[in-house]
Design an enzyme around this catalytic site. Structure first.
Site, PDB file in Angstrom:
ATOM      1  N   ARG A 121       1.132  -1.298  -0.201  1.00  0.00           N
ATOM      2  CA  ARG A 121      -0.211   0.437   0.256  1.00  0.00           C
ATOM      3  C   ARG A 121       0.955   0.721   0.138  1.00  0.00           C
ATOM      4  O   ARG A 121       0.275   1.978   0.663  1.00  0.00           O
ATOM      5  CB  ARG A 121      -1.300  -0.149   0.828  1.00  0.00           C
ATOM      6  N   LYS A 143       4.093  11.514 -10.688  1.00  0.00           N
ATOM      7  CA  LYS A 143       3.037  10.796 -12.347  1.00  0.00           C
ATOM      8  C   LYS A 143       3.750   9.611 -11.702  1.00  0.00           C
ATOM      9  O   LYS A 143       4.411   9.148 -12.405  1.00  0.00           O
ATOM     10  CB  LYS A 143       2.395  11.520 -13.090  1.00  0.00           C
ATOM     11  N   GLU A 185      10.886  19.113 -23.653  1.00  0.00           N
ATOM     12  CA  GLU A 185      10.375  19.721 -22.022  1.00  0.00           C
ATOM     13  C   GLU A 185      11.003  20.991 -21.939  1.00  0.00           C
ATOM     14  O   GLU A 185      10.073  21.063 -21.228  1.00  0.00           O
ATOM     15  CB  GLU A 185       9.928  18.461 -21.424  1.00  0.00           C
ATOM     16  N   LYS A 227       8.473  23.374 -12.841  1.00  0.00           N
ATOM     17  CA  LYS A 227       7.641  21.511 -12.296  1.00  0.00           C
ATOM     18  C   LYS A 227       7.313  22.012 -11.356  1.00  0.00           C
ATOM     19  O   LYS A 227       6.426  21.949 -10.846  1.00  0.00           O
ATOM     20  CB  LYS A 227       8.442  20.730 -13.080  1.00  0.00           C
ATOM     21  N   GLU A 237      -3.487  18.260 -10.218  1.00  0.00           N
ATOM     22  CA  GLU A 237      -3.570  18.535 -11.728  1.00  0.00           C
ATOM     23  C   GLU A 237      -5.446  18.798 -11.398  1.00  0.00           C
ATOM     24  O   GLU A 237      -6.246  17.884 -12.818  1.00  0.00           O
ATOM     25  CB  GLU A 237      -3.958  17.038 -12.241  1.00  0.00           C
ATOM     26  N   ARG A 242      -1.475  22.527 -13.104  1.00  0.00           N
ATOM     27  CA  ARG A 242      -0.491  21.375 -13.964  1.00  0.00           C
ATOM     28  C   ARG A 242      -1.274  20.699 -15.288  1.00  0.00           C
ATOM     29  O   ARG A 242      -0.363  20.667 -15.503  1.00  0.00           O
ATOM     30  CB  ARG A 242      -1.269  20.338 -12.946  1.00  0.00           C
ATOM     31  N   ASN A 246       0.834  19.928 -19.641  1.00  0.00           N
ATOM     32  CA  ASN A 246       0.131  18.938 -21.094  1.00  0.00           C
ATOM     33  C   ASN A 246       0.645  19.785 -22.282  1.00  0.00           C
ATOM     34  O   ASN A 246       0.107  19.503 -23.293  1.00  0.00           O
ATOM     35  CB  ASN A 246      -1.297  18.635 -21.173  1.00  0.00           C
ATOM     36  N   HIS A 249       1.444  18.490 -25.604  1.00  0.00           N
ATOM     37  CA  HIS A 249       0.919  17.148 -25.997  1.00  0.00           C
ATOM     38  C   HIS A 249      -0.613  16.219 -26.116  1.00  0.00           C
ATOM     39  O   HIS A 249      -0.346  14.837 -26.634  1.00  0.00           O
ATOM     40  CB  HIS A 249       1.092  16.564 -24.166  1.00  0.00           C
ATOM     41  N   HIS A 253       0.516  13.672 -28.581  1.00  0.00           N
ATOM     42  CA  HIS A 253      -0.147  12.338 -28.490  1.00  0.00           C
ATOM     43  C   HIS A 253      -0.560  11.811 -29.555  1.00  0.00           C
ATOM     44  O   HIS A 253      -0.377  11.266 -30.056  1.00  0.00           O
ATOM     45  CB  HIS A 253      -0.998  12.553 -27.490  1.00  0.00           C
ATOM     46  N   HIS A 267       8.962  10.028 -27.795  1.00  0.00           N
ATOM     47  CA  HIS A 267       7.436  11.111 -27.193  1.00  0.00           C
ATOM     48  C   HIS A 267       8.117  12.927 -27.008  1.00  0.00           C
ATOM     49  O   HIS A 267       7.174  13.263 -27.552  1.00  0.00           O
ATOM     50  CB  HIS A 267       7.155  10.555 -25.896  1.00  0.00           C
TER      51      HIS A 267
HETATM   52  P1  NAD Z   1      12.993   5.603 -21.761  1.00  0.00           P
HETATM   53  O1  NAD Z   1      13.104   5.737 -19.847  1.00  0.00           O
HETATM   54  O2  NAD Z   1      12.876   4.767 -22.795  1.00  0.00           O
HETATM   55  O3  NAD Z   1      14.540   6.022 -22.325  1.00  0.00           O
HETATM   56  C1  NAD Z   1      14.981   6.617 -23.643  1.00  0.00           C
HETATM   57  C2  NAD Z   1      16.040   5.816 -24.083  1.00  0.00           C
HETATM   58  O4  NAD Z   1      17.350   6.032 -23.343  1.00  0.00           O
HETATM   59  C3  NAD Z   1      16.100   3.592 -23.612  1.00  0.00           C
HETATM   60  O5  NAD Z   1      16.177   3.788 -24.471  1.00  0.00           O
HETATM   61  C4  NAD Z   1      16.832   3.859 -22.051  1.00  0.00           C
HETATM   62  O6  NAD Z   1      17.556   2.958 -22.320  1.00  0.00           O
HETATM   63  C5  NAD Z   1      17.841   4.670 -23.094  1.00  0.00           C
HETATM   64  N1  NAD Z   1      18.487   5.851 -21.227  1.00  0.00           N
HETATM   65  C6  NAD Z   1      18.363   6.238 -20.368  1.00  0.00           C
HETATM   66  N2  NAD Z   1      19.141   7.228 -20.144  1.00  0.00           N
HETATM   67  C7  NAD Z   1      20.429   6.480 -20.387  1.00  0.00           C
HETATM   68  C8  NAD Z   1      22.137   7.317 -20.808  1.00  0.00           C
HETATM   69  N3  NAD Z   1      21.836   7.928 -19.197  1.00  0.00           N
HETATM   70  N4  NAD Z   1      22.843   6.589 -21.258  1.00  0.00           N
HETATM   71  C9  NAD Z   1      22.641   5.752 -22.346  1.00  0.00           C
HETATM   72  N5  NAD Z   1      21.269   5.384 -22.376  1.00  0.00           N
HETATM   73  C10 NAD Z   1      19.800   5.813 -21.999  1.00  0.00           C
HETATM   74  O7  NAD Z   1      11.953   7.480 -21.724  1.00  0.00           O
HETATM   75  P2  NAD Z   1      12.509   8.855 -21.392  1.00  0.00           P
HETATM   76  O8  NAD Z   1      11.920   9.792 -22.714  1.00  0.00           O
HETATM   77  O9  NAD Z   1      13.067   8.900 -20.476  1.00  0.00           O
HETATM   78  O10 NAD Z   1      10.993   8.645 -21.417  1.00  0.00           O
HETATM   79  C11 NAD Z   1       9.870   8.470 -21.601  1.00  0.00           C
HETATM   80  C12 NAD Z   1       8.762   7.443 -20.335  1.00  0.00           C
HETATM   81  O11 NAD Z   1       8.183   8.737 -20.031  1.00  0.00           O
HETATM   82  C13 NAD Z   1       7.619   7.680 -21.433  1.00  0.00           C
HETATM   83  O12 NAD Z   1       6.879   6.114 -20.795  1.00  0.00           O
HETATM   84  C14 NAD Z   1       6.609   8.588 -21.156  1.00  0.00           C
HETATM   85  O13 NAD Z   1       5.217   8.701 -21.107  1.00  0.00           O
HETATM   86  C15 NAD Z   1       7.247   9.082 -19.468  1.00  0.00           C
HETATM   87  N6  NAD Z   1       7.044  10.066 -18.860  1.00  0.00           N
HETATM   88  C16 NAD Z   1       6.112  10.864 -17.288  1.00  0.00           C
HETATM   89  C17 NAD Z   1       5.814  11.653 -16.671  1.00  0.00           C
HETATM   90  C18 NAD Z   1       5.419  11.476 -15.754  1.00  0.00           C
HETATM   91  O14 NAD Z   1       5.204  12.735 -15.144  1.00  0.00           O
HETATM   92  N7  NAD Z   1       5.244  11.176 -15.019  1.00  0.00           N
HETATM   93  C19 NAD Z   1       6.018  12.807 -17.721  1.00  0.00           C
HETATM   94  C20 NAD Z   1       6.542  13.352 -19.249  1.00  0.00           C
HETATM   95  C21 NAD Z   1       6.980  11.376 -19.852  1.00  0.00           C
HETATM   96  N1  GLY Z   2       4.238  15.477 -17.018  1.00  0.00           N
HETATM   97  C1  GLY Z   2       3.197  16.097 -16.888  1.00  0.00           C
HETATM   98  C2  GLY Z   2       3.371  16.475 -15.741  1.00  0.00           C
HETATM   99  O1  GLY Z   2       3.434  15.931 -14.619  1.00  0.00           O
HETATM  100  O2  GLY Z   2       2.102  16.999 -15.079  1.00  0.00           O
END
Ligand code: NAD
Ligand code: GLY
Length: 368
Positions: A121, A143, A185, A227, A237, A242, A246, A249, A253, A267
């Site tokens: 939990r 998130k 971003e 942020k 949000e 917040r 987006n 986005h 998307h 992305h």
């Molecule tokens: P990712 O985590 O897939 O990383 C991108 C690529 O880079 C992967 O192949 C990874 O293995 C590689 N990588 C990571 N760090 C590295 C490093 N230092 N050196 C070499 N390779 C490295 O993608 P991302 O762009 O970091 O994140 C995308 C995800 O984040 C999506 O799922 C999206 O929905 C999510 N997201 C979440 C939020 C949130 O608020 N929680 C906000 C924006 C995006």
């Molecule tokens: N990436 C959007 C949020 O954190 O609200």
């Protein structure tokens, strides 16, 4: 090192930004690592680059790493990997008061954070973001989510980390394309609320991407600061603040969905194009000067990112893109709110956008 407080009610935490933080991991996490074995969730790419450094840092501090290494890529944000990770954490006898380390990009942060949210939990986790996107956005704000066949991030929880350590050195091993995708971003914070920061990015973004250390620290700290302010004011949000995060986005998307959420369009690349579309759409409604919208497109082009959706070879019309938007999480009683702009740094939430108008706008953009 820059230290940015995130003042969420009841669970404030810090985001520390600097070079070499992973090397001093145990000191940075003190006193949170209570046991010798420390659970670390990561992916194959990150483990290959940073696994030894994290292992050495833990070892030097009297700990040993218990690794869970997931396949790199978005597909790991799945029910299967979530279940297997939770089972692994249970087998590791992780307790509520322990801290799980999430070492990686947004995929690892989102999945590990969700696992932490539901394990017993709710237990603690520490974000160790290794992509620019994760350092400026996904590791901050709580998130967490996985994807399901119905769509991206549709199952998740708000669960804040106990600490975020953004080691800028990790960006040195990030592929250039991933770095640029994360830059979208960064730009977002300028466009949504800080024209001066956009101007700084305009002048320094290329140097930052090329590796200028001071520029990297400034860009990440400014982004996280923006942020943190938004999350502290509207964690769940619910106040319309917040939701401004987006920006780009909803359009982005739709582009990601049309291209299959994969390598064809990352992305951040979708977000960059989405912000250009949001700006041009705002201009088409007479809300912001057309020259400002083109200035944004020009900036993305100058740093080597796509700035026209016609370059994606989508082979669809505006209505098909709008159809993807109908599944958006933000859909509220049949209305899809759009983040639009009155100018650079002046984003607002518009709830009067007819999807037919968006489809017609996109038809023109697709052949621009
Ligand atoms: P990712 O985590 O897939 O990383 C991108 C690529 O880079 C992967 O192949 C990874 O293995 C590689 N990588 C990571 N760090 C590295 C490093 N230092 N050196 C070499 N390779 C490295 O993608 P991302 O762009 O970091 O994140 C995308 C995800 O984040 C999506 O799922 C999206 O929905 C999510 N997201 C979440 C939020 C949130 O608020 N929680 C906000 C924006 C995006
Ligand atoms: N990436 C959007 C949020 O954190 O609200």
């Amino acid at each position: 090192m820059a230290v940015i407080p995130v003042d969420v009610a009841g669970r404030p935490y810090e985001v520390r930004i600097g070079t070499g933080l992973l090397a001093s991991l145990v000191e940075q996490c003190s006193p949170r690592l209570r046991k010798r074995r420390v659970p670390v969730v990561t992916d194959t790419h990150v483990h290959a680059r940073w696994g030894a450094a994290v292992e050495a840092a833990l070892h030097a501090g009297g700990h040993e790493a218990a690794w869970r290494i997931l396949p790199a890529g978005e597909a790991s944000k799945s029910w299967d990997q979530l279940a297997a990770t939770v089972d692994w954490l249970l087998a590791e006898e992780v307790e509520r008061g322990d801290h799980i380390l999430a070492l990686g990009g947004g995929v690892i942060g989102d999945l590990s954070g969700f696992a932490a949210a539901i394990l017993k939990r709710g237990c603690n986790f520490i974000q160790l973001p290794t992509t620019l996107l994760a350092q400026v956005d996904s590791s901050v704000g709580g998130k967490t989510a996985i994807n399901t066949p119905a769509g991206k991030n549709l199952v998740g929880a708000f669960h804040q980390p106990a600490l975020v350590l953004a080691d800028l050195a990790t960006l040195d091993t990030l592929p250039a394309r991933e770095l640029r995708a994360g830059y979208a971003e960064v730009i977002k914070y300028g466009l949504l609320g800080d024209a001066d920061f956009f101007a700084w990015c305009d002048a320094n973004g290329a140097a930052m991407l090329a590796g200028d250390a001071a520029a990297r620290e400034y860009a990440v700290a400014c982004s996280v600061g923006a942020k943190a302010r938004i999350v502290a004011a509207d964690e769940r949000e619910t106040l319309g603040l917040r939701a401004l995060l987006n920006l780009g986005h909803t359009f982005g998307h739709a582009l990601e969905a049309q291209t299959g959420f994969g390598e064809r369009l990352l992305h951040g690349e979708g977000v960059a194009l989405g912000m250009i579309l949001a700006a041009r759409f705002s201009a088409s409604r007479g809300l912001m000067p057309r020259a400002s919208a083109e200035h944004i497109a020009q900036h993305f082009a100058e740093v080597g990112m796509a700035s026209e959706i016609s370059s994606l070879g989508l082979n669809c019309d505006g209505r098909a893109l709008v159809a993807h938007m109908l599944h958006d999480k933000k859909m509220d009683a049949g209305v899809l709110p759009f983040v639009l702009m009155k100018g650079i740094g002046e984003a607002f939430l518009a709830k009067d956008v007819a999807l037919d108008e968006v489809a017609a706008f996109l038809d023109a953009e697709l052949i621009r």
